[in-house]
Design a protein around this motif. Structure first.
Motif, PDB file in Angstrom:
ATOM      1  N   TRP A  45       0.844  -1.180   0.000  1.00 46.72           N
ATOM      2  CA  TRP A  45       0.000   0.000   0.000  1.00 46.72           C
ATOM      3  C   TRP A  45       0.893   1.248   0.000  1.00 46.72           C
ATOM      4  O   TRP A  45       1.727   1.435   0.878  1.00 46.72           O
ATOM      5  CB  TRP A  45      -0.887   0.040   1.249  1.00 46.72           C
ATOM      6  CG  TRP A  45      -1.756  -1.176   1.456  1.00 46.72           C
ATOM      7  CD1 TRP A  45      -1.429  -2.287   2.152  1.00 46.72           C
ATOM      8  CD2 TRP A  45      -3.089  -1.370   0.974  1.00 46.72           C
ATOM      9  NE1 TRP A  45      -2.469  -3.188   2.147  1.00 46.72           N
ATOM     10  CE2 TRP A  45      -3.516  -2.641   1.429  1.00 46.72           C
ATOM     11  CE3 TRP A  45      -3.965  -0.609   0.211  1.00 46.72           C
ATOM     12  CZ2 TRP A  45      -4.770  -3.172   1.143  1.00 46.72           C
ATOM     13  CZ3 TRP A  45      -5.224  -1.116  -0.080  1.00 46.72           C
ATOM     14  CH2 TRP A  45      -5.619  -2.385   0.375  1.00 46.72           C
ATOM     15  N   LEU A  46       0.736   2.123  -1.008  1.00 48.94           N
ATOM     16  CA  LEU A  46       1.535   3.339  -1.109  1.00 48.94           C
ATOM     17  C   LEU A  46       0.773   4.554  -0.600  1.00 48.94           C
ATOM     18  O   LEU A  46       1.365   5.458   0.002  1.00 48.94           O
ATOM     19  CB  LEU A  46       1.967   3.575  -2.551  1.00 48.94           C
ATOM     20  CG  LEU A  46       2.812   2.462  -3.194  1.00 48.94           C
ATOM     21  CD1 LEU A  46       3.123   2.810  -4.638  1.00 48.94           C
ATOM     22  CD2 LEU A  46       4.098   2.250  -2.394  1.00 48.94           C
ATOM     23  N   LYS A  47      -0.525   4.590  -0.869  1.00 50.34           N
ATOM     24  CA  LYS A  47      -1.353   5.711  -0.436  1.00 50.34           C
ATOM     25  C   LYS A  47      -2.810   5.243  -0.339  1.00 50.34           C
ATOM     26  O   LYS A  47      -3.286   4.553  -1.243  1.00 50.34           O
ATOM     27  CB  LYS A  47      -1.243   6.877  -1.424  1.00 50.34           C
ATOM     28  CG  LYS A  47      -1.952   8.162  -0.981  1.00 50.34           C
ATOM     29  CD  LYS A  47      -1.687   9.270  -1.984  1.00 50.34           C
ATOM     30  CE  LYS A  47      -2.384  10.573  -1.582  1.00 50.34           C
ATOM     31  NZ  LYS A  47      -1.899  11.122  -0.297  1.00 50.34           N
ATOM     32  N   VAL A  48      -3.472   5.584   0.743  1.00 55.48           N
ATOM     33  CA  VAL A  48      -4.883   5.210   0.926  1.00 55.48           C
ATOM     34  C   VAL A  48      -5.653   6.421   1.426  1.00 55.48           C
ATOM     35  O   VAL A  48      -5.075   7.320   2.057  1.00 55.48           O
ATOM     36  CB  VAL A  48      -5.046   4.038   1.930  1.00 55.48           C
ATOM     37  CG1 VAL A  48      -4.353   2.796   1.442  1.00 55.48           C
ATOM     38  CG2 VAL A  48      -4.561   4.424   3.314  1.00 55.48           C
ATOM     39  N   ASN A  49      -6.946   6.441   1.133  1.00 53.93           N
ATOM     40  CA  ASN A  49      -7.765   7.543   1.645  1.00 53.93           C
ATOM     41  C   ASN A  49      -8.468   7.149   2.940  1.00 53.93           C
ATOM     42  O   ASN A  49      -8.334   6.012   3.427  1.00 53.93           O
ATOM     43  CB  ASN A  49      -8.776   8.012   0.581  1.00 53.93           C
ATOM     44  CG  ASN A  49      -9.839   6.987   0.287  1.00 53.93           C
ATOM     45  OD1 ASN A  49      -9.800   5.864   0.772  1.00 53.93           O
ATOM     46  ND2 ASN A  49     -10.810   7.370  -0.527  1.00 53.93           N
ATOM     47  N   ALA A  50      -9.238   8.073   3.498  1.00 50.87           N
ATOM     48  CA  ALA A  50      -9.883   7.852   4.794  1.00 50.87           C
ATOM     49  C   ALA A  50     -10.885   6.705   4.742  1.00 50.87           C
ATOM     50  O   ALA A  50     -11.087   6.000   5.744  1.00 50.87           O
ATOM     51  CB  ALA A  50     -10.570   9.135   5.252  1.00 50.87           C
ATOM     52  N   SER A  51     -11.526   6.507   3.601  1.00 55.75           N
ATOM     53  CA  SER A  51     -12.515   5.431   3.492  1.00 55.75           C
ATOM     54  C   SER A  51     -11.874   4.058   3.652  1.00 55.75           C
ATOM     55  O   SER A  51     -12.492   3.138   4.193  1.00 55.75           O
ATOM     56  CB  SER A  51     -13.245   5.518   2.145  1.00 55.75           C
ATOM     57  OG  SER A  51     -14.040   6.677   2.083  1.00 55.75           O
ATOM     58  N   ILE A  52     -10.641   3.904   3.166  1.00 53.44           N
ATOM     59  CA  ILE A  52      -9.914   2.645   3.350  1.00 53.44           C
ATOM     60  C   ILE A  52      -9.631   2.419   4.836  1.00 53.44           C
ATOM     61  O   ILE A  52      -9.791   1.302   5.362  1.00 53.44           O
ATOM     62  CB  ILE A  52      -8.587   2.646   2.562  1.00 53.44           C
ATOM     63  CG1 ILE A  52      -8.852   2.696   1.057  1.00 53.44           C
ATOM     64  CG2 ILE A  52      -7.746   1.420   2.912  1.00 53.44           C
ATOM     65  CD1 ILE A  52      -9.365   1.420   0.459  1.00 53.44           C
ATOM     66  N   VAL A  53      -9.251   3.475   5.516  1.00 56.88           N
ATOM     67  CA  VAL A  53      -8.989   3.386   6.962  1.00 56.88           C
ATOM     68  C   VAL A  53     -10.255   2.964   7.697  1.00 56.88           C
ATOM     69  O   VAL A  53     -10.232   2.074   8.555  1.00 56.88           O
ATOM     70  CB  VAL A  53      -8.465   4.733   7.501  1.00 56.88           C
ATOM     71  CG1 VAL A  53      -8.366   4.702   9.019  1.00 56.88           C
ATOM     72  CG2 VAL A  53      -7.107   5.064   6.887  1.00 56.88           C
ATOM     73  N   ASP A  54     -11.380   3.582   7.347  1.00 61.21           N
ATOM     74  CA  ASP A  54     -12.661   3.240   7.981  1.00 61.21           C
ATOM     75  C   ASP A  54     -13.075   1.807   7.647  1.00 61.21           C
ATOM     76  O   ASP A  54     -13.605   1.096   8.495  1.00 61.21           O
ATOM     77  CB  ASP A  54     -13.758   4.203   7.514  1.00 61.21           C
ATOM     78  CG  ASP A  54     -13.521   5.622   8.003  1.00 61.21           C
ATOM     79  OD1 ASP A  54     -12.787   5.773   9.003  1.00 61.21           O
ATOM     80  OD2 ASP A  54     -14.055   6.558   7.382  1.00 61.21           O
ATOM     81  N   LEU A  55     -12.806   1.397   6.424  1.00 59.76           N
ATOM     82  CA  LEU A  55     -13.218   0.065   5.970  1.00 59.76           C
ATOM     83  C   LEU A  55     -12.451  -1.039   6.676  1.00 59.76           C
ATOM     84  O   LEU A  55     -13.036  -2.044   7.102  1.00 59.76           O
ATOM     85  CB  LEU A  55     -13.024  -0.045   4.452  1.00 59.76           C
ATOM     86  CG  LEU A  55     -13.362  -1.391   3.798  1.00 59.76           C
ATOM     87  CD1 LEU A  55     -14.862  -1.653   3.864  1.00 59.76           C
ATOM     88  CD2 LEU A  55     -12.884  -1.421   2.351  1.00 59.76           C
ATOM     89  N   LEU A  56     -11.146  -0.862   6.826  1.00 58.82           N
ATOM     90  CA  LEU A  56     -10.294  -1.931   7.334  1.00 58.82           C
ATOM     91  C   LEU A  56      -9.938  -1.800   8.818  1.00 58.82           C
ATOM     92  O   LEU A  56      -9.475  -2.777   9.418  1.00 58.82           O
ATOM     93  CB  LEU A  56      -9.005  -2.004   6.504  1.00 58.82           C
ATOM     94  CG  LEU A  56      -9.205  -2.273   5.005  1.00 58.82           C
ATOM     95  CD1 LEU A  56      -7.862  -2.247   4.290  1.00 58.82           C
ATOM     96  CD2 LEU A  56      -9.911  -3.601   4.781  1.00 58.82           C
TER      97      LEU A  56
END
Length: 376
Positions: free
Chosen positions: A43-54
């Motif tokens: 993972w190089l860059k993720v947004n807030a939705s990825i953080v909330d999802l996982l």
């Protein structure tokens, strides 16, 4: 006339800055998950939705690969597509797969993966769009579980119906034999009205058992199983079956249905439909007037409509209309109210291609309109 345009040398830089800012905002605040992943799966860059999802922080996610938190049963197919992009066979793919949330729960995602290549055509990084479909998947799994339970229950009920009809048939056979003995040994009562009703009731019970056998084997939704049945005769048959109760309750029943009318139905279902409405009309008669039940017919498009009208206690449709045909719903304090009859009847009607409507006024009576397919 000359038009002179003065170009600001800083404009391209401003546009570039706006584009970068726009992309950054879209990336960061998108409702769905967006991630940039290296060719090795990191993972190089993720947004807030990825953080909330996982459930992981960004730093925790950046220390892992997508392989680390992909369910092992989905990893092989995911990697197969991933490697096809690396080899240049495809440029994108979509799959549904499971991730492990930080708390150990399973998270279902719909993944859309595309590749960004460098100047020489080599994959530089992957852009993954992830939509959370956990709720839909759980609903589907719950639905499938319920269907398995229903199928198991249907098998149990079918087995029960087979056993019940077999055993009841034995008892009805005994009743028929006893009826024959009475006819031989007690000649004076053979012509008595009550004995004739008894004899006819035993005959009708035998026919009902025969219909139950049909129900076990007939798939009512198949048009080839529906037969053209004379509605007037079936109503007369149902009226006869409740004649004893109607006489005791002083109920007058009128059959005004067109004698030539035939509807497409299953005999056992048609019997049950009419019998249930008559029984209900008698059960919920008014104590303030002579109870009457009028059955008439009319036509609308491809339907033959049976109107079963009574002058009973009526139903408060504003209060109970939304649950009238639901299972276990009752609308009076009558001791025999179980909330099953109308539920079953509605299912019978709909299973043979019909529908039902109701008009009622509290204290004045009710009219059920049953739409059945006209055999003509």
């Amino acid at each position: 006339m000359k038009i002179i345009c003065y170009l600001n040398s800083t404009m391209p830089e401003e546009i570039s800055h706006v584009k970068e800012k726009l992309f950054e905002n879209i990336f960061n605040y998108a409702k769905g998950g967006i991630a940039i992943v290296s060719p090795k799966g990191k993972w190089l860059k993720v947004n807030a939705s990825i953080v909330d999802l996982l459930g992981y922080s960004k730093n925790e996610i950046y220390s892992m690969t997508f392989q680390d938190i992909t369910h092992r049963d989905d990893l092989e197919s995911d990697m197969e597509y991933f490697n096809q992009i690396l080899s240049g066979e495809i440029d994108s793919y979509q799959i549904q797969k499971r991730f492990f949330h930080k708390n150990g729960a399973i998270v279902w995602g719909h993944i859309n993966v595309s590749v960004f290549k460098d100047e020489v055509g080599e994959p530089r990084y992957f852009i993954s769009q992830i939509t959370d479909i956990t709720a839909q998947k759980e609903a589907a799994l719950h639905h499938n579980l319920l269907m398995d339970i229903i199928q198991d229950k249907n098998k149990t009920l079918n087995d029960f119906a087979h056993i019940a009809t077999h055993d009841i048939r034995t008892h009805v056979g005994n009743l028929d034999s006893i009826t024959g003995f009475i006819e031989e040994d007690c000649k004076p009562i053979v012509a008595h009205e009550s004995f004739l009703m008894w004899k006819e009731s035993v005959k009708n019970l035998q026919e009902t058992l025969s219909h139950l056998d049909d129900i076990r084997t007939v798939q009512s939704s198949q048009k080839k199983d529906l037969k053209a049945l004379p509605l007037h005769d079936y109503i007369n048959h149902a009226i006869y079956n409740v004649a004893g109760i109607a006489r005791k309750q002083d109920v007058v029943i009128s059959n005004n249905v067109d004698t030539s009318l035939k509807v497409r139905a299953i005999a056992a279902y048609l019997d049950s439909i009419i019998l249930n409405f008559l029984s209900n009309a008698i059960k919920y008669k008014s104590q303030d007037r002579l109870p009457k039940i009028e059955i008439s017919s009319r036509y609308e498009d491809s339907y033959a409509i049976i109107d079963i009208k009574d002058n009973g206690i009526g139903i408060d449709l504003d209060k109970h209309g939304h649950q009238l045909f639901t299972l276990n719903a009752t609308f009076s304090d009558h001791e025999d109210s179980r909330g099953i009859g109308l539920f079953i009847t509605k299912n019978h009607i709909e299973s043979i291609g019909g529908k039902i409507e109701v008009e009622s006024e509290l204290g004045k009576g009710t009219c059920f309109s049953v739409y059945l397919k006209n055999a003509e």
